[in-house]
Design an enzyme around this catalytic site. Sequence first.
Site, mmCIF file in Angstrom:
data_model
loop_
_atom_site.group_PDB
_atom_site.id
_atom_site.type_symbol
_atom_site.label_atom_id
_atom_site.label_comp_id
_atom_site.label_asym_id
_atom_site.label_seq_id
_atom_site.Cartn_x
_atom_site.Cartn_y
_atom_site.Cartn_z
ATOM 1 N N GLU A 132 -32.828 -6.376 -5.927
ATOM 2 C CA GLU A 132 -32.022 -7.236 -6.791
ATOM 3 C C GLU A 132 -31.034 -8.103 -6.007
ATOM 4 O O GLU A 132 -30.959 -9.311 -6.203
ATOM 5 C CB GLU A 132 -31.278 -6.367 -7.811
ATOM 6 C CG GLU A 132 -30.360 -7.180 -8.704
ATOM 7 C CD GLU A 132 -29.658 -6.329 -9.756
ATOM 8 O OE1 GLU A 132 -29.928 -5.118 -9.843
ATOM 9 O OE2 GLU A 132 -28.840 -6.904 -10.495
ATOM 10 N N ASP B 181 -22.788 -1.753 -6.666
ATOM 11 C CA ASP B 181 -24.081 -1.982 -7.321
ATOM 12 C C ASP B 181 -25.122 -2.510 -6.340
ATOM 13 O O ASP B 181 -25.429 -3.703 -6.363
ATOM 14 C CB ASP B 181 -23.881 -2.978 -8.475
ATOM 15 C CG ASP B 181 -25.078 -3.015 -9.405
ATOM 16 O OD1 ASP B 181 -25.999 -2.204 -9.226
ATOM 17 O OD2 ASP B 181 -25.081 -3.859 -10.323
ATOM 18 N N GLU C 47 -22.118 -0.775 -19.124
ATOM 19 C CA GLU C 47 -22.570 -2.142 -19.411
ATOM 20 C C GLU C 47 -22.977 -2.286 -20.874
ATOM 21 O O GLU C 47 -24.091 -2.700 -21.198
ATOM 22 C CB GLU C 47 -23.708 -2.531 -18.459
ATOM 23 C CG GLU C 47 -23.248 -2.469 -17.007
ATOM 24 C CD GLU C 47 -24.243 -3.000 -15.989
ATOM 25 O OE1 GLU C 47 -25.450 -2.856 -16.211
ATOM 26 O OE2 GLU C 47 -23.781 -3.565 -14.977
HETATM 27 C C1 GCU Z 1 -27.266 -3.651 -12.310
HETATM 28 C C2 GCU Z 1 -28.358 -4.547 -12.821
HETATM 29 C C3 GCU Z 1 -28.657 -4.291 -14.262
HETATM 30 C C4 GCU Z 1 -28.905 -2.794 -14.489
HETATM 31 C C5 GCU Z 1 -27.745 -1.994 -13.958
HETATM 32 C C6 GCU Z 1 -27.953 -0.491 -14.019
HETATM 33 O O1 GCU Z 1 -26.039 -4.025 -12.851
HETATM 34 O O2 GCU Z 1 -27.999 -5.886 -12.634
HETATM 35 O O3 GCU Z 1 -29.779 -5.053 -14.605
HETATM 36 O O4 GCU Z 1 -29.096 -2.531 -15.834
HETATM 37 O O5 GCU Z 1 -27.533 -2.305 -12.619
HETATM 38 O O6 GCU Z 1 -28.184 0.098 -12.968
HETATM 39 O O7 GCU Z 1 -27.870 0.100 -15.071
#
Ligand code: GCU
Length: 687
Positions: free
Chosen positions: A400, A372, A293
């Site tokens: 979440e 996720d 990400e």
């Molecule tokens: C999910 C979440 C993010 C987090 C990511 C992770 O995508 O929405 O906020 O950073 O998981 O586990 O790194």
Amino acid sequence: WLPADRWQDPERIERWRPLLERIEARMELRPEGPGASALQELVGGIKMLTGLSPSLTLKAGSPLLILGSPESAARSSGEWNTLPLAEEAYVLRIKMADEDGNQACPKAEYAILRGGSERGLLYGVFALLRLMGTQPHGPRESDIAEAPRNPLRMIDQWDNMDGSVERGYSGGSIFYRDNRILPESDRIIGYARLLASVGINAISVNNVNVHREETKLITSSLLPDVKRLSDIFGRYGIRMFLSANYAAPLELGGLDTADPLNEDVKQWWRRKAEEIYAAVPELGGFVVKADSENRPGPFTYGRDHADGANLLADALAPYGGTVMWRCFVYDCHQDWRDRSTDRARAAYDHFRDLDGRFRDNVILQIKNGPMDFQVREPVSPLFGAMPQTNQVMEFQIAQEYTGQQRDVCFLVPQWKKSLDFDTFLNGAGSTVKQIAAGKVHPFTRSGVAAVSNIGDDDNWTGHHLAQANLFGFGRLAWNPDLESDVIAAEWSALTFGVDTPAAKFVEELLLESWPVYESYTAPLGVGWMVQPHYHYAVDVDGYEYSKWGTYHFADRTGIGVDRTMATGTGYVGQYAAENRDIYESPAECPDELLLFFHHVPYTHVLKSGKTVIQHIYDSRFEGAEKVERWIARWRELESEADHERFLHILRRLEGQAENAKQWRDVVNTYFYRKSGIPDERERMLYA
Ligand code: GCU
């Protein structure tokens, strides 16, 4: 959590009394050690529950507590007293008074608690307090010998130094504000106590997304504060970790590269580790989210994750530090038009072939499912698939995608489903819990980790009932064989009193809540359908044409993701044959995961005998109705809980009912409009 007013039943106190008035402690008492905390917890717990102040005698010796008469305890014989104990283990013997003929009302005579170390003793003290809180009729004679199943039982905070918490649903951070580490507070100490009370032994204190300010946690200006925090957790036997920024050599060191094979980079991390450990010698190590990400990582330099993780592992090795390297690596810039790329495949594809290349002080941290933290996912096929690489499974206590601590969703049954899953990776019985415990492969470090759900809200977790998830994670991490109903009953009794109507209802509600949440949100394992970024409210196509790799592919004839080997993305092929065969076939695949693995027509008949479309309609109506029934029942219990908690839970349930109704109507209408197939029972759909 133990509600003193519910506990102070004089008859019960009478039965426990012999254990509560006199304590002899045998240990080398270090003022900041877990042994001192154990004594403090025991004396404080007894006082809080009963109003009694035990007399305390301290003697030298191994970690051992005698409650009640030491003369009687001295008669206690057998291997009980000498049994060698693992460091975190404890044995607890509660002996009932022989002369007490009245079996209906037995009295304790003495208790002996031995720990394998001060930490073992601390866990034993909390176990004893838990017994006091949950045994309705006083102590039963018991010999308990316990050792945690998972070596590592870790909590990950996603706290940022500005005081916010990523995916935090219970207020701000208890650790930071305005880019500073907060001073020691009852809250932080309270958190260490909460975690130790359920056996947690490690914590990472900052978000895996390490931004500019948090990158500086490993610099001389902040290390003294880091040490302070670490000391607080140390008193409770909890080892502290930091999330580290892979690009720190660039951001802090002024280097122009973070290439893991570059000598200057290696040298920089070695010096950094020396500096960190000079300040915080007991630091557990780093948690690292790299190439995930948009976070930096070794891919930038054409290197792989073994190169990246080993760079840090080599730097930390001289100090006994560990690198928790996360496997949440996937293409978050996917083209939705491209049906061949499958996010679910990504972790396995990136990591599997690196088996054997990681240093011994690296642990791969793998999310429980391949996507996720959805309400329903299969187990990640990477878990257990690298016999020569240490692994921990990562869960998310923060809800979440499971109601954000506004809707009740007790996740223990979901986690148990993962832990009980047989991967067959080393023959039958290669369950996730056995792999995590290090019993299947020769792991030197392993266990479970989870993203925390706490914040600075008065009740810690936003929804009062969400505390049960934090409690439950710790209990399961300690012993994954504990049943969900036992954990729910323990938490409810400790919170609402033993055998009270409120406790009984809460226990029931907790156990129903995961299936209910699933029943009004995304159906049959397909996931998502949430508002992008926020992840709470319904938006069926919210992620459908996005770059995140999160699709349901609903069209006018059917829905689901074809992940089969025959016609789909081939993801199914990442499992051992026993699971592969089941998932590959729409007839064999469990209903609850059907749309995760297959694209099927709305008229496909499930094992339940219903068509997919009818299942969608029915379960969404049932889910929303169920929440209404919870509310009605909770209202009847008004006099059974204190007013504040009664109202708080009522308001949250009302909010949940609204949310469930919206999900029901949006999902049902969406699929009615797509498919044109009416509800057999002719309930309201918005054509
Ligand atoms: C999910 C979440 C993010 C987090 C990511 C992770 O995508 O929405 O906020 O950073 O998981 O586990 O790194």
